[in-house]
Design an enzyme around this catalytic site. Structure first.
Site, PDB file in Angstrom:
ATOM      1  N   THR A 186       0.836  -1.193   0.000  1.00 45.02           N
ATOM      2  CA  THR A 186       0.000   0.000   0.000  1.00 45.02           C
ATOM      3  C   THR A 186       0.880   1.257   0.000  1.00 45.02           C
ATOM      4  O   THR A 186       2.023   1.187   0.418  1.00 45.02           O
ATOM      5  CB  THR A 186      -0.794  -0.054   1.333  1.00 45.02           C
ATOM      6  N   ASP A 217      -8.208  -2.377   4.758  1.00 55.55           N
ATOM      7  CA  ASP A 217      -8.251  -1.303   5.753  1.00 55.55           C
ATOM      8  C   ASP A 217      -8.102   0.083   5.145  1.00 55.55           C
ATOM      9  O   ASP A 217      -8.612   1.070   5.696  1.00 55.55           O
ATOM     10  CB  ASP A 217      -7.099  -1.499   6.762  1.00 55.55           C
ATOM     11  N   THR A 237      -0.409   0.585   6.945  1.00 54.23           N
ATOM     12  CA  THR A 237      -0.129  -0.366   5.870  1.00 54.23           C
ATOM     13  C   THR A 237       0.111  -1.739   6.493  1.00 54.23           C
ATOM     14  O   THR A 237       0.499  -1.839   7.649  1.00 54.23           O
ATOM     15  CB  THR A 237       1.095   0.073   5.038  1.00 54.23           C
ATOM     16  N   GLY A 238      -0.111  -2.784   5.699  1.00 48.98           N
ATOM     17  CA  GLY A 238       0.102  -4.128   6.220  1.00 48.98           C
ATOM     18  C   GLY A 238      -1.138  -4.988   6.043  1.00 48.98           C
ATOM     19  O   GLY A 238      -1.958  -4.735   5.147  1.00 48.98           O
TER      20      GLY A 238
HETATM   21  N1  GLY Z   1      -3.287  -2.818   3.803  1.00 47.18           N
HETATM   22  C1  GLY Z   1      -3.803  -3.013   2.526  1.00 47.18           C
HETATM   23  C2  GLY Z   1      -4.803  -4.066   2.427  1.00 47.18           C
HETATM   24  O1  GLY Z   1      -4.830  -4.975   3.237  1.00 47.18           O
HETATM   25  O2  GLY Z   1      -5.603  -4.017   1.522  1.00 47.18           O
END
Ligand code: GLY
Length: 317
Positions: A186, A217, A237-238
């Site tokens: 991301t 998220d 992010t993650g």
């Molecule tokens: N953090 C980006 C996703 O899980 O879509």
């Protein structure tokens, strides 16, 4: 107190493969500089965040905009959100597939509609109505290495991916260490301008081989993205599902409200993500006093920050 305008950007939290280290560093550096140019030219924090993220969405070494990962059925479905900490105005898109800059579409939702979040066909239609010049085809977004990964996984996993998706996902993680290391690259940015106004934004292609319709998220206000001048701004992010369950961005802002500075709040939030749920990821933060914080528990998180008094961004991967 004098505010020094500043921006912090990230290019995702994962184990960046060797060939992408250079391009990722260059990309986040350009994004930070683009944001600072906006802030120097008297643009506000929202303008800076949008400008920085547009650069990252155009850079196919990241999983956002051009270069987004493919879904299980071989399409691209992107998510993005942007939030203004001064007014709490927010805009978000989920599962959009026809626009070069989901972050700008999210901003249009914030500023030109009475809504916060549009998804799927409605979001694609809205893009055609409000930013026709940015509408594009699947072919313009997809890049060769994403297509190859998708083909390779399909060849190895075949029908298993469709019949028994959950089991297949576990097997997929075992076979592809690259995926295990959270390939959730991301992109995001948080900025503070000379008035002390804060904004945050996040944009992503989501999780590789995700089920169509899965939203992570990033576009969920309070999960991947949050900004409030009374506390700070956060882009996360993650692993999206973990970040959603811990409402990570708002949790980080709440920690600032309770007295932590940006770095401490970032560290405590990532510790919480791990101890509560075994989640992997990272956050970038600017608090209401202009302090910058960054924390992650993945192998790497390409990141850059810069203020208007610096001549070059500080870039780390
Ligand atoms: N953090 C980006 C996703 O899980 O879509």
């Amino acid at each position: 107190m004098k505010n020094v305008p500043a921006i912090v950007v990230h290019g995702g939290a994962w184990d960046v493969s060797r060939e992408l280290v250079g391009p990722n560093k260059t990309g986040i550096s350009h994004a930070a500089i683009a944001g600072i140019e906006v802030l120097k030219a008297e643009g506000n924090a929202l303008d800076a965040v949008e400008a920085a993220i547009r650069i990252l969405e155009d850079d196919d070494s990241f999983n956002a905009g051009i270069g987004s990962v493919l879904t299980l059925d071989g399409h691209i479905e992107m998510d993005a959100a942007i939030m203004d900490g001064k007014t709490l105005k927010a805009g978000a898109v989920g599962s959009v597939s026809n626009v070069r800059h989901p972050i700008s579409l999210a901003r249009k939702i914030a500023e030109e509609t009475i809504h916060v979040f549009l998804v799927g066909k409605g979001a694609d239609d809205f893009a055609r109505a409000v930013c026709a010049q940015e509408v594009c085809s699947f072919g313009e977004l997809v890049v060769e290495r994403r297509k190859k990964l998708w083909e390779d996984i399909n060849e190895r996993m075949g029908d298993k991916l469709v019949d028994g998706y959950l089991k297949a996902q576990v097997e997929l993680l075992d076979k592809y260490p690259l995926l295990k290391n959270v390939p959730l690259d991301t992109v995001g940015a948080v900025a503070i301008d000379k008035n002390g106004d804060i904004a945050a934004g996040t944009s992503t292609g989501g999780m590789p081989m995700k089920l169509s319709g899965r939203i992570g998220d990033s576009p969920l206000i309070g999960c991947g993205t949050y900004a409030d001048n009374d506390s700070g701004g956060v882009s996360a992010t993650g692993h999206g599902e973990s970040i959603i369950k811990t409402t990570l961005a708002k949790t980080t802002c709440d920690l600032i409200e309770r007295g932590h500075n940006a770095q401490k709040a970032a560290d405590v939030a990532i510790d919480f993500l791990w101890t509560k749920i075994g989640g992997k990821g990272g956050v970038i933060v600017i608090d209401k006093n202009g302090n910058v914080g960054l924390s992650y528990n993945t192998t790497k998180m390409p990141r850059a920050w810069m203020n208007t008094e610096m001549s070059t961004p500080e870039v780390t991967i």
